[in-house]
Motif scaffolding. Structure first.
Motif, PDB file in Angstrom:
ATOM      1  N   GLN A  57      36.178  18.890  42.965  1.00 25.32           N
ATOM      2  CA  GLN A  57      35.725  20.153  42.423  1.00 25.32           C
ATOM      3  C   GLN A  57      37.075  21.059  42.549  1.00 25.32           C
ATOM      4  N   LEU A  58      37.790  21.214  43.430  1.00 25.01           N
ATOM      5  CA  LEU A  58      38.902  22.076  43.396  1.00 25.01           C
ATOM      6  C   LEU A  58      39.735  21.881  42.075  1.00 25.01           C
ATOM      7  N   ALA A  59      40.057  20.408  41.929  1.00 28.66           N
ATOM      8  CA  ALA A  59      40.780  20.243  40.590  1.00 28.66           C
ATOM      9  C   ALA A  59      40.060  20.941  39.474  1.00 28.66           C
ATOM     10  N   LEU A  60      38.484  20.768  39.385  1.00 31.47           N
ATOM     11  CA  LEU A  60      37.971  21.226  38.168  1.00 31.47           C
ATOM     12  C   LEU A  60      37.723  22.658  38.032  1.00 31.47           C
ATOM     13  N   SER A  61      38.099  23.312  39.228  1.00 29.12           N
ATOM     14  CA  SER A  61      37.905  24.750  39.125  1.00 29.12           C
ATOM     15  C   SER A  61      39.148  25.507  38.312  1.00 29.12           C
ATOM     16  N   CYS A  62      40.351  24.629  38.278  1.00 33.33           N
ATOM     17  CA  CYS A  62      41.381  25.181  37.620  1.00 33.33           C
ATOM     18  C   CYS A  62      41.268  24.901  36.269  1.00 33.33           C
ATOM     19  N   ASP A  63      41.975  25.742  35.377  1.00 35.59           N
ATOM     20  CA  ASP A  63      41.846  25.509  33.940  1.00 35.59           C
ATOM     21  C   ASP A  63      42.523  24.343  33.276  1.00 35.59           C
ATOM     22  N   LEU A  64      43.505  23.861  34.011  1.00 32.45           N
ATOM     23  CA  LEU A  64      44.295  22.742  33.590  1.00 32.45           C
ATOM     24  C   LEU A  64      44.366  21.752  34.921  1.00 32.45           C
ATOM     25  N   VAL A  65      44.076  20.284  34.575  1.00 33.77           N
ATOM     26  CA  VAL A  65      44.483  19.340  35.572  1.00 33.77           C
ATOM     27  C   VAL A  65      45.563  18.489  35.073  1.00 33.77           C
ATOM     28  N   LEU A  66      46.857  18.260  35.697  1.00 34.64           N
ATOM     29  CA  LEU A  66      47.844  17.657  35.579  1.00 34.64           C
ATOM     30  C   LEU A  66      47.708  16.397  36.347  1.00 34.64           C
ATOM     31  N   ALA A  67      47.619  15.187  35.792  1.00 28.85           N
ATOM     32  CA  ALA A  67      47.451  14.100  36.860  1.00 28.85           C
ATOM     33  C   ALA A  67      48.684  13.179  36.675  1.00 28.85           C
ATOM     34  N   ALA A  68      49.118  12.615  37.989  1.00 27.46           N
ATOM     35  CA  ALA A  68      50.042  11.559  38.087  1.00 27.46           C
ATOM     36  C   ALA A  68      49.408  10.409  37.760  1.00 27.46           C
ATOM     37  N   ASP A  69      50.181   9.233  37.487  1.00 28.26           N
ATOM     38  CA  ASP A  69      49.670   8.088  37.112  1.00 28.26           C
ATOM     39  C   ASP A  69      48.896   7.388  38.252  1.00 28.26           C
ATOM     40  N   ASP A  70      49.066   7.713  39.465  1.00 26.47           N
ATOM     41  CA  ASP A  70      48.352   7.238  40.685  1.00 26.47           C
ATOM     42  C   ASP A  70      46.992   7.969  41.028  1.00 26.47           C
ATOM     43  N   ALA A  71      46.790   9.040  40.015  1.00 31.20           N
ATOM     44  CA  ALA A  71      45.466  10.065  40.417  1.00 31.20           C
ATOM     45  C   ALA A  71      44.088   9.044  40.193  1.00 31.20           C
ATOM     46  N   ARG A  72      43.339   9.585  41.260  1.00 34.19           N
ATOM     47  CA  ARG A  72      42.009   9.063  41.356  1.00 34.19           C
ATOM     48  C   ARG A  72      40.942   9.884  41.678  1.00 34.19           C
ATOM     49  N   PHE A  73      40.045  10.107  40.806  1.00 34.24           N
ATOM     50  CA  PHE A  73      38.905  11.104  41.032  1.00 34.24           C
ATOM     51  C   PHE A  73      37.585  10.506  41.327  1.00 34.24           C
ATOM     52  N   CYS A  74      36.977  11.242  42.162  1.00 33.20           N
ATOM     53  CA  CYS A  74      35.714  10.741  42.571  1.00 33.20           C
ATOM     54  C   CYS A  74      34.574  12.030  43.009  1.00 33.20           C
ATOM     55  N   MET A  75      33.484  11.996  42.565  1.00 28.60           N
ATOM     56  CA  MET A  75      32.416  12.908  43.068  1.00 28.60           C
ATOM     57  C   MET A  75      31.661  12.063  44.032  1.00 28.60           C
ATOM     58  N   LYS A  76      32.313  12.230  45.276  1.00 30.48           N
ATOM     59  CA  LYS A  76      31.313  11.295  46.475  1.00 30.48           C
ATOM     60  C   LYS A  76      30.039  11.919  47.081  1.00 30.48           C
ATOM     61  N   GLU A  77      29.675  13.031  46.524  1.00 29.18           N
ATOM     62  CA  GLU A  77      28.554  13.606  47.381  1.00 29.18           C
ATOM     63  C   GLU A  77      27.329  12.859  47.243  1.00 29.18           C
ATOM     64  N   THR A  78      26.899  12.309  45.931  1.00 30.36           N
ATOM     65  CA  THR A  78      25.752  11.537  45.996  1.00 30.36           C
ATOM     66  C   THR A  78      25.762  10.410  46.972  1.00 30.36           C
ATOM     67  N   ALA A  79      26.784   9.976  47.214  1.00 32.60           N
ATOM     68  CA  ALA A  79      26.772   8.590  48.259  1.00 32.60           C
ATOM     69  C   ALA A  79      26.646   8.939  49.511  1.00 32.60           C
ATOM     70  N   LEU A  80      26.781  10.322  49.674  1.00 33.06           N
ATOM     71  CA  LEU A  80      26.454  10.970  51.134  1.00 33.06           C
ATOM     72  C   LEU A  80      25.104  11.546  51.209  1.00 33.06           C
ATOM     73  N   GLY A  81      24.129  11.503  50.070  1.00 36.26           N
ATOM     74  CA  GLY A  81      22.953  11.995  50.080  1.00 36.26           C
ATOM     75  C   GLY A  81      22.951  13.650  49.963  1.00 36.26           C
ATOM     76  N   LEU A  82      24.028  14.028  49.378  1.00 34.81           N
ATOM     77  CA  LEU A  82      24.309  15.407  48.967  1.00 34.81           C
ATOM     78  C   LEU A  82      24.479  15.777  47.428  1.00 34.81           C
ATOM     79  N   VAL A  83      24.827  17.010  47.030  1.00 30.91           N
ATOM     80  CA  VAL A  83      25.185  17.143  45.750  1.00 30.91           C
ATOM     81  C   VAL A  83      26.360  17.885  45.673  1.00 30.91           C
ATOM     82  N   PRO A  84      27.020  17.953  44.416  1.00 36.21           N
ATOM     83  CA  PRO A  84      28.354  18.824  44.094  1.00 36.21           C
ATOM     84  C   PRO A  84      27.785  20.333  44.257  1.00 36.21           C
ATOM     85  N   ASP A  85      28.493  20.966  45.212  1.00 37.78           N
ATOM     86  CA  ASP A  85      27.892  22.366  45.392  1.00 37.78           C
ATOM     87  C   ASP A  85      29.064  23.419  45.567  1.00 37.78           C
ATOM     88  N   LEU A  86      30.321  23.052  45.291  1.00 38.65           N
ATOM     89  CA  LEU A  86      31.505  23.688  45.129  1.00 38.65           C
ATOM     90  C   LEU A  86      31.882  24.149  43.988  1.00 38.65           C
TER      91      LEU A  86
END
Length: 270
Positions: free
Chosen positions: A138-167
């Motif tokens: 979510q911090l990355a998504l808050s930025c205008d641009l996301v520049l990813a290295a080739d090892d970057a891995r994105f995951c919205m983990k909140e639902t797996a914890l019983g939560l929602v993304p709230d940031l």
């Protein structure tokens, strides 16, 4: 708005580093031993940086120390009496005993650590190596641009914890990849690799990790080459374009261009 940037002690409490060099501000998440896990204090200090950032800053770069962006929330703070809480950190677990109003107010304060990165007076760039999980994503998504290295891995983990993304990550995620893909990414809590992130419009890249610093420097140079007000006006036009009707967007374009012509005429006349 505050005029004083957080001091060294305050930055250390949020496990952040800040460097302001002319038009460039670089914020580094600095908790590499825990893959730059974030805390409520991190979010509050980020908001303080945003409230006091010098007006001449044109690019804000956000990155993580130690070869990874952020593993998200420090999960010890989800457990009452967890190690983070006993160490004097504000704990997310405290929200479990708060009233609805208190909980909403606390989350609102946390969100402010993210929303300021969308201010059109500068361009914000998340430089993502390794993991960007949950709050990190979510911090990355808050930025205008996301520049990813080739090892970057994105995951919205909140639902797996019983939560929602709230940031504040849900809106930019839908804007970048569309509702169906955003729902699939969030509901399954799966990992999105760098190549897929670039393909679906989530990120720029991927960039080989060894070349990442050079790519960041090139991007900063390119973003600061144009006149600052031209970039700010363009950013403001693009940020709200999806929600505006065509007539409103046309009007705002005319008004912005009039301001640009007036400034350019003044520069040439001077």
């Amino acid at each position: 708005m505050s005029t004083d940037l957080p001091d060294a002690d305050r930055l250390a409490a949020g496990r952040l580093r800040l460097a302001v060099d002319g038009v460039l501000a670089t914020i580094t998440l600095d908790k590499p031993e825990a893959r730059n896990a974030q805390t409520p204090t991190t979010w509050r200090v980020l908001a303080e940086i945003g409230a006091a950032l010098p007006a001449d800053v044109r690019v804000v770069v956000v990155r993580g120390a130690g070869g990874t962006f952020s593993a998200g929330l420090d999960r010890t703070l989800l457990t009452p009496g967890g190690s983070g809480a006993s160490g004097g950190q504000e704990s997310v677990a405290d929200l479990l005993t708060a009233s609805d109003e208190e909980m909403s107010a606390a989350i609102d304060a946390y969100q402010r650590g993210f929303t300021w990165l969308r201010d059109p007076r500068f361009v914000s760039v998340a430089v993502v190596e390794g993991h960007a999980i949950g709050a990190g994503f979510q911090l990355a998504l808050s930025c205008d641009l996301v520049l990813a290295a080739d090892d970057a891995r994105f995951c919205m983990k909140e639902t797996a914890l019983g939560l929602v993304p709230d940031l504040t990550g849900t809106k930019p995620l839908v804007e970048r990849v569309g509702y169906p893909r955003a729902l699939e990414i969030c509901a399954t809590a799966r990992t999105v690799g760098a190549e897929e992130a670039a393909r679906i419009g989530l990120a720029l890249g991927p960039v080989p990790a060894a070349e990442l610093d050079g790519a960041v420097a090139e991007l900063v140079t390119a973003l600061t080459a144009a006149l600052p007000d031209a970039v700010r006006e363009t950013t403001a036009l693009l940020l709200g374009a999806a929600e505006r009707d065509l007539e409103t967007q046309r009007r705002l374009e005319r008004e912005a261009q009039t301001r640009r012509f007036r400034e350019l005429a003044g520069l040439m006349g001077g």
